[in-house]
Motif scaffolding. Structure first.
Motif, PDB file in Angstrom:
ATOM      1  N   LEU A 111      87.280  30.402   9.546  1.00 12.06           N
ATOM      2  CA  LEU A 111      85.952  30.279  10.139  1.00 12.06           C
ATOM      3  C   LEU A 111      85.647  31.454  11.070  1.00 12.06           C
ATOM      4  CD1 LEU A 111      85.830  26.453  10.974  1.00 12.06           C
ATOM      5  CD2 LEU A 111      84.496  27.674   9.234  1.00 12.06           C
ATOM      6  N   VAL A 112      86.603  31.826  11.911  1.00  8.58           N
ATOM      7  CA  VAL A 112      86.396  32.960  12.818  1.00  8.58           C
ATOM      8  C   VAL A 112      86.204  34.251  12.020  1.00  8.58           C
ATOM      9  CG1 VAL A 112      87.436  34.337  14.654  1.00  8.58           C
ATOM     10  CG2 VAL A 112      87.684  31.852  14.674  1.00  8.58           C
ATOM     11  N   SER A 113      86.994  34.423  10.950  1.00  9.23           N
ATOM     12  CA  SER A 113      86.864  35.619  10.110  1.00  9.23           C
ATOM     13  C   SER A 113      85.462  35.711   9.515  1.00  9.23           C
ATOM     14  CB  SER A 113      87.897  35.587   8.983  1.00  9.23           C
ATOM     15  OG  SER A 113      89.203  35.507   9.498  1.00  9.23           O
ATOM     16  N   LEU A 114      84.967  34.584   9.036  1.00  9.87           N
ATOM     17  CA  LEU A 114      83.629  34.569   8.441  1.00  9.87           C
ATOM     18  C   LEU A 114      82.563  34.888   9.481  1.00  9.87           C
ATOM     19  CD1 LEU A 114      81.920  34.012   5.933  1.00  9.87           C
ATOM     20  CD2 LEU A 114      81.884  31.592   6.583  1.00  9.87           C
ATOM     21  N   PHE A 142      91.268  43.817  13.987  1.00  7.32           N
ATOM     22  CA  PHE A 142      91.339  45.059  14.746  1.00  7.32           C
ATOM     23  C   PHE A 142      92.809  45.409  14.954  1.00  7.32           C
ATOM     24  CE2 PHE A 142      91.640  46.981  19.079  1.00  7.32           C
ATOM     25  CZ  PHE A 142      91.055  48.208  18.770  1.00  7.32           C
ATOM     26  N   ARG A 143      93.203  46.607  14.534  1.00  9.36           N
ATOM     27  CA  ARG A 143      94.584  47.062  14.695  1.00  9.36           C
ATOM     28  C   ARG A 143      94.634  48.108  15.800  1.00  9.36           C
ATOM     29  NH1 ARG A 143      93.983  47.788   9.036  1.00  9.36           N
ATOM     30  NH2 ARG A 143      94.825  46.061   7.825  1.00  9.36           N
ATOM     31  N   GLN A 144      95.638  47.981  16.642  1.00  8.01           N
ATOM     32  CA  GLN A 144      95.761  48.908  17.767  1.00  8.01           C
ATOM     33  C   GLN A 144      97.230  49.167  18.066  1.00  8.01           C
ATOM     34  OE1 GLN A 144      94.437  47.570  21.743  1.00  8.01           O
ATOM     35  NE2 GLN A 144      93.072  49.340  21.738  1.00  8.01           N
ATOM     36  N   PHE A 167      97.716  43.085  16.161  1.00  5.80           N
ATOM     37  CA  PHE A 167      96.557  42.560  15.443  1.00  5.80           C
ATOM     38  C   PHE A 167      95.749  41.628  16.349  1.00  5.80           C
ATOM     39  CE2 PHE A 167     100.113  42.866  12.332  1.00  5.80           C
ATOM     40  CZ  PHE A 167      99.669  44.013  11.692  1.00  5.80           C
ATOM     41  N   LYS A 168      94.418  41.783  16.302  1.00  2.55           N
ATOM     42  CA  LYS A 168      93.503  40.883  17.005  1.00  2.55           C
ATOM     43  C   LYS A 168      92.269  40.712  16.130  1.00  2.55           C
ATOM     44  CE  LYS A 168      92.904  41.255  21.447  1.00  2.55           C
ATOM     45  NZ  LYS A 168      92.554  41.746  22.800  1.00  2.55           N
ATOM     46  N   PHE A 169      91.553  39.635  16.328  1.00  2.00           N
ATOM     47  CA  PHE A 169      90.236  39.549  15.719  1.00  2.00           C
ATOM     48  C   PHE A 169      89.347  40.591  16.394  1.00  2.00           C
ATOM     49  CE2 PHE A 169      91.044  34.993  14.390  1.00  2.00           C
ATOM     50  CZ  PHE A 169      90.959  35.279  13.027  1.00  2.00           C
ATOM     51  N   ARG A 170      88.570  41.311  15.594  1.00  2.00           N
ATOM     52  CA  ARG A 170      87.684  42.343  16.160  1.00  2.00           C
ATOM     53  C   ARG A 170      86.586  41.670  16.982  1.00  2.00           C
ATOM     54  NH1 ARG A 170      82.955  44.509  14.624  1.00  2.00           N
ATOM     55  NH2 ARG A 170      83.025  43.381  12.636  1.00  2.00           N
ATOM     56  N   ASP A 210      90.449  35.540  19.886  1.00  2.00           N
ATOM     57  CA  ASP A 210      90.754  36.879  19.365  1.00  2.00           C
ATOM     58  C   ASP A 210      92.250  37.174  19.361  1.00  2.00           C
ATOM     59  OD1 ASP A 210      90.669  36.874  22.181  1.00  2.00           O
ATOM     60  OD2 ASP A 210      90.425  39.056  22.231  1.00  2.00           O
ATOM     61  N   GLU A 211      93.033  36.419  20.140  1.00  2.00           N
ATOM     62  CA  GLU A 211      94.471  36.656  20.225  1.00  2.00           C
ATOM     63  C   GLU A 211      95.253  35.986  19.094  1.00  2.00           C
ATOM     64  OE1 GLU A 211      95.426  38.591  22.602  1.00  2.00           O
ATOM     65  OE2 GLU A 211      93.857  38.481  24.118  1.00  2.00           O
TER      66      GLU A 211
END
Length: 648
Positions: free
Chosen positions: A475-478, A490-492, A505-508, A554-555
């Motif tokens: 759901l968050v991805s969508l 989001f990769r950092q 990795f985190k949700f952008r 996001d975490e």
């Protein structure tokens, strides 16, 4: 070459399908999570690569998308479908198919394998023959259980010897002994080149027992230090290098080297002298090798049971023979000390200490079967043959060796043991060392148990968590995909334990140009201390991003980092490299443990806490970390997330 019959092929195929079905069923939760991770990272679950298998038919090799570990787990579906077998040759790429098909069509008589002989032998460093030879040998011996046996051996070898991770410097120091880290081909080339150019050289081999002896025998240690080359021999040194974070290129042992060296010497017209073994052993080994290697020149041979009075005559016979390579098989440390003592009076330019290899090639002692050598357990075969003579070397010695390596690593270097304890032989000395070192070993054991417990907790809880929140992740991805352009994840680059960098990795939650815009916002940083950048009303944050940051959703992808081992559930916040560059020496103590998703300051106010106090809280955790402390902090994290204090 005998080609497998249709009955053998179908029997193997049936067994492969059963095993693949069982494995896929057992791994289904992990596979589902890995598939989800791939989809979140790239929008695809699987990647497909063209290859060719049995009878050169085309197939597609499956891997999971994304940069995480476990990409090749998808190949079990290839095994289930029948395009791959459990064991077999490596699938041929489109570019190499024509040449392979023309040169070795028998290679394509069986299905390619998920596990291969060449990969197995690379694991334990005995890949001295070319890949095609290993493939053809597998085809010739193919049966219903060949693939399953190869898979089992590969798993055992991977467990003992590890993978190809770690640096591979040209010299590796283990227990104070410098080892030349070379391949078997490079080692043979060095010896033959030295003999051909008449460049004097002494070449020794070091295994776990040799390094144990060197730890208490100063003369032997000096002989190894003075040698031109010391090659790493055996699974024990491979494990030791792995413990030290390094990688040995090959298991360069004298027994495997002997026929390769004789072949290279024959091609170069270089003669060899064999010294060692019981009466009749050296001559039998010489004759056997001359039959196996046409053109090999054996300049002479002599048994190793000569007296001090006969020594001068033996040396004269060696020098008169005109040999360019002298193989001395008197056993360690006698052979190395003998070579060092008489080095100046020996005419052959290259002198090697080769242990008991003449016994194997003379037929006096049978060598371990290949399958045992492939998994690094040849020493078990030797122990079974001569238990009364070798139990001290292997049963006691291997444990003492790994203990010494672990302690030298903890202490930051090798410290040779004191003078040998007098008494009833080697086993008493080693047991006495073990008793005296037990109290020093206890902190190391305690630390290892703590780390293992913490890692086990991380794996279990992160897996359960990912399974439980899988619908929420979707759901968050969508929502992120519909809200703004850019990837979902989001990769950092972050800095982990001991300063090692990893991809977090985190949700952008920001627009895709967020990193480029940070320089114009640095002056508005609201985080006290100046090292970490935080703004309550950051213009780079998206609409959905504000929600996921406020709720800490996001975490959630960092659970994949925990599963990979980059992070722990509990630990200091993983800093950015630019933040670490501004750390003071005391700040860097935060890097002494694995970073985590939550810790003391995360449950105490998060971004409202100034950076110096964050460091103080992280150091407080490092000093008192335990399983109970981790569970308490995890329990406090849930209400902290619900309050949302300091989350922006």
């Amino acid at each position: 070459m005998a080609i497998p019959t249709v009955k053998q092929v179908w029997a193997a195929r049936s067994l492969d399908a059963i095993v693949a079905g069982v494995v896929l069923a057992a791994l289904s939760p992990f596979l589902a999570l890995r598939a989800l991770a791939g989809w979140l990272a790239s929008g695809r679950v699987l990647e497909r690569s063209p290859a060719h298998g049995r009878h050169a038919s085309r197939l597609e090799l499956l891997t999971f998308s994304g940069p995480w570990a476990g990409a090749r787990w998808a190949r079990w579906f290839n095994v289930l479908s029948g395009s791959l077998a459990l064991g077999g040759p490596r699938p041929a790429g489109p570019d190499e198919l024509p040449s392979l098909l023309a040169a070795v069509p028998a290679r394509f008589a069986v299905r390619p394998g998920l596990f291969t002989v060449a990969a197995l032998q690379r694991q334990t460093g005995i890949d001295h023959a070319d890949e095609l030879s290993a493939d053809l040998d597998f085809v010739a011996r193919h049966g219903a259980f060949s693939g399953l046996a190869l898979a089992f051996r590969s798993i055992v070898a991977s467990t003992l010897a590890g993978g190809a991770q770690g640096l591979a410097p040209r010299r590796i120091r283990i227990l104070g002994v410098k080892l030349n880290n070379v391949t078997m081909a490079e080692a043979v080339e060095r010896i033959v080149h030295g003999a051909g150019s008449c460049r004097p050289a002494t070449v020794f081999f070091g295994n776990a027992d040799c390094l144990n002896i060197a730890s208490t025998d100063a003369r032997y240690r000096k002989a190894l230090a003075a040698a031109d080359c010391v090659f790493a021999d055996g699974i024990g040194l491979r494990i030791a290098a792995r413990l030290l974070g390094q990688r040995l290129l090959a298991n360069v042992n004298g027994t495997d080297m002997f026929p390769l060296l004789c072949g290279a010497a024959a091609r170069a017209g270089i003669s060899v002298y064999l010294l060692g073994g019981r009466p009749g052993v050296a001559v039998a080994a010489a004759r056997a090798m001359q039959q196996a290697v046409p053109g090999l020149r054996i300049a002479g041979f002599h048994h190793g049971y000569f007296s001090d009075d006969e020594q001068a005559d033996v040396i004269e016979d060696i020098n008169r023979s005109g040999a360019r390579i002298l193989l001395v098989g008197l056993g360690a440390p006698r052979q190395e000390l003998w070579i060092k003592e008489h080095e100046a009076s020996l005419a052959p330019p290259v002198k090697l200490g080769v242990g008991g290899l003449f016994d194997y090639y003379s037929g006096r002692i049978p060598r371990a079967p290949l399958w045992l050598r492939q998994v690094g357990l040849e020493w078990v075969w030797r122990l079974a043959q001569e238990p009364s003579r070798l139990w001290r070397r292997y049963v006691v010695g291997n444990v003492v060796f790994l203990y010494r390596v672990a302690m030298s690593h903890v202490q930051g270097g090798h410290r040779p043991a004191a003078a040998a304890i007098t008494g009833n032989g080697l086993v008493q000395r080693r047991l006495a060392e073990g008793r005296g070192a037990w109290l020093r070993l206890m902190p190391l054991i305690s630390e290892s148990v703590t780390r293992l417990t913490k890692r086990s907790l991380d794996v279990v809880l992160s897996l359960l968590g990912l399974l439980a929140i899988a619908p929420l992740l979707l759901l968050v991805s969508l929502a992120i995909k519909l809200d703004s352009k850019g990837p979902v994840i989001f990769r950092q680059q972050r800095v982990g334990r001991d300063g090692r960098t990893f991809t977090m990795f985190k949700f952008r939650s920001m627009h895709v140009d967020a990193e480029a815009r940070i320089s114009e916002l640095l002056a508005r940083n609201e985080m006290a201390g100046g090292v970490i950048f935080k703004m309550r009303e950051d213009p780079r944050v998206t609409r959905v991003g504000r929600f996921v940051r406020r709720t800490s959703l996001d975490e959630l992808p960092q659970l994949f980092n925990v599963l990979r081992g980059d992070m722990s559930l509990v630990g200091p916040r993983p800093p950015l490299p630019r933040e670490v560059a501004e750390y003071s020496p005391s700040d860097r103590r935060r890097l002494e443990t694995a970073p985590g998703i939550t810790c003391i300051w995360q449950v105490s106010g998060r971004s409202e806490i100034p950076f110096p106090m964050q460091v103080e809280m992280d150091l407080q955790y490092i000093h008192r970390q335990s399983l109970g402390e981790d569970l308490r902090l995890l329990a406090r994290t849930v209400p902290a997330l619900l309050r949302g204090r300091g989350a922006y």
